[in-house]
Design a protein around this motif. Structure first.
Motif, mmCIF file in Angstrom:
data_model
loop_
_atom_site.group_PDB
_atom_site.id
_atom_site.type_symbol
_atom_site.label_atom_id
_atom_site.label_comp_id
_atom_site.label_asym_id
_atom_site.label_seq_id
_atom_site.Cartn_x
_atom_site.Cartn_y
_atom_site.Cartn_z
ATOM 1 N N LYS A 25 0.809 -1.230 0.000
ATOM 2 C CA LYS A 25 0.000 0.000 0.000
ATOM 3 C C LYS A 25 0.840 1.276 0.000
ATOM 4 O O LYS A 25 0.390 2.313 0.470
ATOM 5 C CB LYS A 25 -1.009 -0.004 1.144
ATOM 6 N N THR A 26 2.076 1.184 -0.485
ATOM 7 C CA THR A 26 2.917 2.377 -0.627
ATOM 8 C C THR A 26 3.656 2.286 -1.957
ATOM 9 O O THR A 26 3.654 1.255 -2.620
ATOM 10 C CB THR A 26 3.979 2.511 0.494
ATOM 11 N N SER A 27 4.331 3.360 -2.304
ATOM 12 C CA SER A 27 5.174 3.352 -3.505
ATOM 13 C C SER A 27 6.650 3.246 -3.135
ATOM 14 O O SER A 27 7.508 3.499 -3.950
ATOM 15 C CB SER A 27 4.916 4.610 -4.334
ATOM 16 N N HIS A 28 6.939 2.862 -1.899
ATOM 17 C CA HIS A 28 8.320 2.698 -1.438
ATOM 18 C C HIS A 28 8.815 1.302 -1.817
ATOM 19 O O HIS A 28 8.332 0.305 -1.290
ATOM 20 C CB HIS A 28 8.414 2.886 0.082
ATOM 21 N N TYR A 29 9.783 1.247 -2.742
ATOM 22 C CA TYR A 29 10.321 -0.022 -3.218
ATOM 23 C C TYR A 29 11.620 -0.369 -2.523
ATOM 24 O O TYR A 29 12.401 0.497 -2.156
ATOM 25 C CB TYR A 29 10.542 0.018 -4.736
ATOM 26 N N PHE A 30 11.826 -1.668 -2.350
ATOM 27 C CA PHE A 30 13.027 -2.196 -1.723
ATOM 28 C C PHE A 30 13.591 -3.321 -2.588
ATOM 29 O O PHE A 30 12.840 -4.016 -3.268
ATOM 30 C CB PHE A 30 12.695 -2.760 -0.336
ATOM 31 N N LYS A 31 14.906 -3.519 -2.520
ATOM 32 C CA LYS A 31 15.593 -4.617 -3.206
ATOM 33 C C LYS A 31 16.123 -5.565 -2.140
ATOM 34 O O LYS A 31 17.096 -5.270 -1.465
ATOM 35 C CB LYS A 31 16.769 -4.080 -4.033
ATOM 36 N N ILE A 32 15.464 -6.701 -1.992
ATOM 37 C CA ILE A 32 15.843 -7.673 -0.970
ATOM 38 C C ILE A 32 16.846 -8.654 -1.564
ATOM 39 O O ILE A 32 16.531 -9.357 -2.529
ATOM 40 C CB ILE A 32 14.619 -8.461 -0.471
ATOM 41 N N PRO A 33 18.058 -8.749 -1.003
ATOM 42 C CA PRO A 33 19.012 -9.738 -1.496
ATOM 43 C C PRO A 33 18.528 -11.153 -1.161
ATOM 44 O O PRO A 33 18.085 -11.409 -0.049
ATOM 45 C CB PRO A 33 20.310 -9.411 -0.764
ATOM 46 N N THR A 34 18.577 -12.050 -2.143
ATOM 47 C CA THR A 34 18.107 -13.414 -1.928
ATOM 48 C C THR A 34 19.206 -14.349 -1.434
ATOM 49 O O THR A 34 18.908 -15.451 -0.991
ATOM 50 C CB THR A 34 17.498 -13.997 -3.220
ATOM 51 N N GLU A 39 26.646 -12.076 5.312
ATOM 52 C CA GLU A 39 27.037 -10.736 4.888
ATOM 53 C C GLU A 39 25.865 -9.897 4.362
ATOM 54 O O GLU A 39 25.971 -8.688 4.233
ATOM 55 C CB GLU A 39 28.168 -10.788 3.847
ATOM 56 N N PHE A 40 24.712 -10.530 4.085
ATOM 57 C CA PHE A 40 23.549 -9.800 3.571
ATOM 58 C C PHE A 40 22.545 -9.452 4.672
ATOM 59 O O PHE A 40 21.559 -8.767 4.431
ATOM 60 C CB PHE A 40 22.856 -10.600 2.462
ATOM 61 N N ARG A 41 22.804 -9.910 5.886
ATOM 62 C CA ARG A 41 21.861 -9.658 6.989
ATOM 63 C C ARG A 41 21.733 -8.183 7.333
ATOM 64 O O ARG A 41 20.640 -7.705 7.624
ATOM 65 C CB ARG A 41 22.247 -10.463 8.225
ATOM 66 N N SER A 42 22.834 -7.445 7.305
ATOM 67 C CA SER A 42 22.744 -6.019 7.651
ATOM 68 C C SER A 42 21.912 -5.265 6.618
ATOM 69 O O SER A 42 21.167 -4.346 6.956
ATOM 70 C CB SER A 42 24.121 -5.395 7.807
ATOM 71 N N GLU A 43 22.017 -5.663 5.360
ATOM 72 C CA GLU A 43 21.209 -5.035 4.303
ATOM 73 C C GLU A 43 19.720 -5.333 4.532
ATOM 74 O O GLU A 43 18.874 -4.449 4.418
ATOM 75 C CB GLU A 43 21.664 -5.569 2.942
ATOM 76 N N ARG A 44 19.413 -6.589 4.861
ATOM 77 C CA ARG A 44 18.016 -6.943 5.136
ATOM 78 C C ARG A 44 17.528 -6.262 6.418
ATOM 79 O O ARG A 44 16.386 -5.828 6.495
ATOM 80 C CB ARG A 44 17.860 -8.462 5.190
ATOM 81 N N ARG A 45 18.390 -6.138 7.438
ATOM 82 C CA ARG A 45 18.010 -5.450 8.680
ATOM 83 C C ARG A 45 17.625 -4.000 8.388
ATOM 84 O O ARG A 45 16.649 -3.477 8.921
ATOM 85 C CB ARG A 45 19.145 -5.508 9.701
ATOM 86 N N SER A 46 18.359 -3.343 7.516
ATOM 87 C CA SER A 46 18.058 -1.963 7.136
ATOM 88 C C SER A 46 16.693 -1.879 6.439
ATOM 89 O O SER A 46 15.904 -0.965 6.700
ATOM 90 C CB SER A 46 19.162 -1.434 6.228
ATOM 91 N N ASN A 87 15.757 -9.298 14.417
ATOM 92 C CA ASN A 87 16.639 -10.430 14.720
ATOM 93 C C ASN A 87 16.338 -11.633 13.825
ATOM 94 O O ASN A 87 17.251 -12.263 13.307
ATOM 95 C CB ASN A 87 16.505 -10.835 16.187
ATOM 96 N N ASN A 88 15.068 -11.961 13.653
ATOM 97 C CA ASN A 88 14.686 -13.166 12.911
ATOM 98 C C ASN A 88 14.610 -12.984 11.399
ATOM 99 O O ASN A 88 15.063 -13.835 10.649
ATOM 100 C CB ASN A 88 13.320 -13.676 13.390
ATOM 101 N N ALA A 89 14.011 -11.896 10.960
ATOM 102 C CA ALA A 89 13.702 -11.736 9.537
ATOM 103 C C ALA A 89 14.916 -11.395 8.683
ATOM 104 O O ALA A 89 14.811 -11.337 7.465
ATOM 105 C CB ALA A 89 12.611 -10.688 9.351
ATOM 106 N N THR A 90 16.050 -11.170 9.306
ATOM 107 C CA THR A 90 17.251 -10.859 8.526
ATOM 108 C C THR A 90 17.876 -12.117 7.932
ATOM 109 O O THR A 90 18.635 -12.033 6.977
ATOM 110 C CB THR A 90 18.311 -10.162 9.398
ATOM 111 N N ARG A 91 17.581 -13.272 8.473
ATOM 112 C CA ARG A 91 18.245 -14.511 8.067
ATOM 113 C C ARG A 91 17.874 -14.971 6.660
ATOM 114 O O ARG A 91 18.729 -15.473 5.931
ATOM 115 C CB ARG A 91 17.942 -15.621 9.068
ATOM 116 N N LEU A 92 16.613 -14.844 6.302
ATOM 117 C CA LEU A 92 16.131 -15.355 5.012
ATOM 118 C C LEU A 92 15.361 -14.273 4.261
ATOM 119 O O LEU A 92 14.597 -13.514 4.861
ATOM 120 C CB LEU A 92 15.221 -16.568 5.232
ATOM 121 N N TRP A 93 15.527 -14.244 2.936
ATOM 122 C CA TRP A 93 14.857 -13.219 2.144
ATOM 123 C C TRP A 93 13.343 -13.342 2.236
ATOM 124 O O TRP A 93 12.622 -12.341 2.197
ATOM 125 C CB TRP A 93 15.331 -13.242 0.685
#
Length: 178
Positions: A25-34, A39-46, A87-93
């Protein structure tokens, strides 16, 4: 030589390096690393942090969403909901993706069996947050175009003594029970 049908079928299983999607419900897009490397957890945490901030601002002080099954409001509280998700949602895309679709998950999640209520509250955050019950519901994403987008998320709701329901955690379910 592969047929066009087989080529299309094989492409359904190819996971891209990033999943591009908006906060629902927004126009804010994100690129989630799969890539599920550490090393990708900090990007997903952000992504998760920004998504929760945006979601709470979009709710304009009404920080709850009604769950259809429970017929009750489920509150999103920064110190409880975001803390556990960060804590949890950073582990998997898949779980990071679920954060971006949280309003839909909260609204439509339902039990997968009759044992969806748990009264065994763990020491730590569950007791600190004063939960007296945990409610475990599930939501399944379905896509006819992309097989990798077919997955199930478990939504855990903490119920407090005063009856208030709080979104506590999201977990990717590797093999869902029907």
């Amino acid at each position: 030589m592969e047929t066009i049908d087989n080529q299309l079928k094989n492409n359904l299983n190819v996971i891209p390096d990033f999943i591009e999607t908006n906060l629902i419900k927004t126009s804010h897009y994100f690129k989630i690393p799969t890539n599920n490397g550490v090393e990708f957890r900090s990007e997903r945490r952000s992504i998760i942090k920004n998504a929760y901030k945006l979601l709470l601002s979009k709710l304009n002080g009404q920080n709850f969403i009604k769950n259809d099954f429970l017929d009750e409001n489920v509150y999103i509280i920064w110190k409880e909901s975001f803390q556990k998700a960060s804590n949890n949602a950073t582990r998997l895309w898949q779980t990071t993706y679920a954060v971006l679709k949280l309003p839909e998950i909260i609204k439509r999640a339902k039990p997968f069996d009759e044992n969806y209520r748990c009264y065994d509250i763990k020491d730590g955050n569950q007791k600190k947050n004063r939960y007296v019950e945990l409610i475990k519901l599930r939501y399944t994403f379905n896509s006819k175009k992309r097989d990798y987008m077919n997955f199930t998320i478990e939504l855990v709701i903490g119920k407090k003594a005063d009856g208030k329901n709080v979104q506590y955690s999201l977990e990717y379910i590797k093999k869902a029970c029907s």
